[in-house]
Design an enzyme around this catalytic site. Structure first.
Site, PDB file in Angstrom:
ATOM      1  N   GLY A 210       0.823  -1.212   0.000  1.00 33.47           N
ATOM      2  CA  GLY A 210       0.000   0.000   0.000  1.00 33.47           C
ATOM      3  C   GLY A 210       0.851   1.253   0.000  1.00 33.47           C
ATOM      4  N   ALA A 211       1.978   1.195  -0.712  1.00 32.12           N
ATOM      5  CA  ALA A 211       2.973   2.273  -0.640  1.00 32.12           C
ATOM      6  C   ALA A 211       2.951   3.194  -1.846  1.00 32.12           C
ATOM      7  CB  ALA A 211       4.370   1.685  -0.476  1.00 32.12           C
TER       8      ALA A 211
ATOM      9  N   GLY B 162      -0.453   7.925   0.125  1.00 35.91           N
ATOM     10  CA  GLY B 162      -0.791   8.052   1.533  1.00 35.91           C
ATOM     11  C   GLY B 162       0.344   7.783   2.497  1.00 35.91           C
ATOM     12  N   ILE B 163      -0.005   7.179   3.644  1.00 35.17           N
ATOM     13  CA  ILE B 163       1.013   6.982   4.679  1.00 35.17           C
ATOM     14  C   ILE B 163       2.051   5.948   4.261  1.00 35.17           C
ATOM     15  CG2 ILE B 163      -0.602   7.642   6.499  1.00 35.17           C
ATOM     16  CD1 ILE B 163      -0.573   4.682   7.362  1.00 35.17           C
ATOM     17  N   GLY B 164       1.682   5.008   3.395  1.00 33.29           N
ATOM     18  CA  GLY B 164       2.664   4.034   2.926  1.00 33.29           C
ATOM     19  C   GLY B 164       3.778   4.708   2.150  1.00 33.29           C
TER      20      GLY B 164
ATOM     21  N   SER C 190      -6.802   0.566  12.272  1.00 32.39           N
ATOM     22  CA  SER C 190      -7.537   1.825  12.232  1.00 32.39           C
ATOM     23  C   SER C 190      -8.356   1.921  13.499  1.00 32.39           C
ATOM     24  CB  SER C 190      -8.457   1.856  11.006  1.00 32.39           C
ATOM     25  OG  SER C 190      -9.449   2.856  11.138  1.00 32.39           O
TER      26      SER C 190
ATOM     27  N   TYR D  84     -15.320  -2.987   6.911  1.00 29.77           N
ATOM     28  CA  TYR D  84     -13.986  -2.394   7.084  1.00 29.77           C
ATOM     29  C   TYR D  84     -13.544  -2.485   8.546  1.00 29.77           C
ATOM     30  CZ  TYR D  84     -10.296   1.157   6.983  1.00 29.77           C
ATOM     31  OH  TYR D  84      -9.098   1.829   7.106  1.00 29.77           O
TER      32      TYR D  84
END
Length: 271
Positions: free
Chosen positions: A9-10, A13-15, A131, A156
């Protein structure tokens, strides 16, 4: 110490933010994303190493694992950061699983399973991005994929809770053999994920807008955990927020549930 760190997930966003920060610290960072162009762009800032995988298709996750085993003789950190929430209608992947459950939980579980021997050899650690939604989640062993009463956020939240249970069970099984696991909540981060679900615009005009973090700030806990020494600098098997141990959903501490979920997950993947 220079580490080899794999971040899924890079591509955004945060990744992506964590990958850039860790690369600046001198680590070897292998970035994984669904978009070839976006993932390649991030890799251009982190050393050029990237792989592509779509967690909605388990064969691509298996192929990702084979590629990582071929290219990374050591894996010090596996950061399972990929995640998404999908539309109002329940969607089934080509593998026959509810899409939110597969992308957020089952695919990271599969990837970790396939890399466990390498993590043990490396004395590595697994960092799972959960989360605060886990607080609203509920795991029903008889309805893991929400065939009844499906709602996007409900799916989720349950998947993010499942990640915490997986984290605890992995750490329980392998800590004494040299591999550990930890999970964390990055905070409310202004990413494409929030914009796609209409959260960021609302937060930007609400009294809570000061709580919305930039991706760089949201990545701080991941960067801290990835760069630190598990079991020495921080306690493993825990759920973190702002680099400190936080309290997750009450179900997260149910050892029997964690074991049962692990066994069910293995059975799902074997079938």
């Amino acid at each position: 110490m220079r580490k080899t760190i794999v971040i899924t997930g890079a591509s955004d966003g945060i990744g992506a933010a964590a990958a850039r920060q860790l690369a600046r610290q001198g680590h070897r960072v292998v970035v994984v994303g669904r978009s070839p162009s976006k993932t390649a762009a991030v890799a251009g800032c982190t050393g050029g190493e990237y792989l592509v995988a779509d967690f909605a298709a388990l064969d691509t996750v298996r192929n990702l694992a084979f590629q990582l085993l071929a290219h990374c003789g050591v894996i010090d950190v596996l950061a399972n950061n990929a995640g998404a929430m999908f539309g109002s209608r329940r969607q089934i992947t080509e593998d026959g699983h509810e899409r939110t459950f597969q992308v957020n939980y089952l695919a990271p579980f599969l990837l970790t399973q396939m890399l466990t021997d390498r993590l043990l050899e490396s004395g590595g650690t697994v960092i799972n991005t959960s989360s605060a939604a886990n607080l609203f989640g509920r795991i029903d062993p008889d309805d893991l994929e929400l065939e009844k009463r499906y709602r996007p956020f409900r799916a989720y939240a349950a998947a993010k809770l499942a990640l915490i249970l997986f984290t605890r069970e992995f750490d329980r099984r392998y800590r004494l053999r040299g591999a550990t696991s930890t999970t964390f909540h990055p905070g409310l981060v202004a990413t494409n994920f929030l914009r796609e679900h209409g959260v960021a615009p609302a937060a930007g005009h609400s009294p809570l807008r000061h709580l919305v973090l930039t991706p760089d700030k949201g990545a701080r806990t991941l960067v801290y955990l990835a760069g630190a020494v598990p079991g020495q600098d921080y306690a493993t098997g825990e759920y973190y927020r702002r680099c400190e141990v936080a309290r997750p959903n009450r179900q997260a501490r149910d050892g029997a549930l964690a074991l049962g979920l692990w066994n069910r997950s293995v059975a799902m993947l074997e079938s």
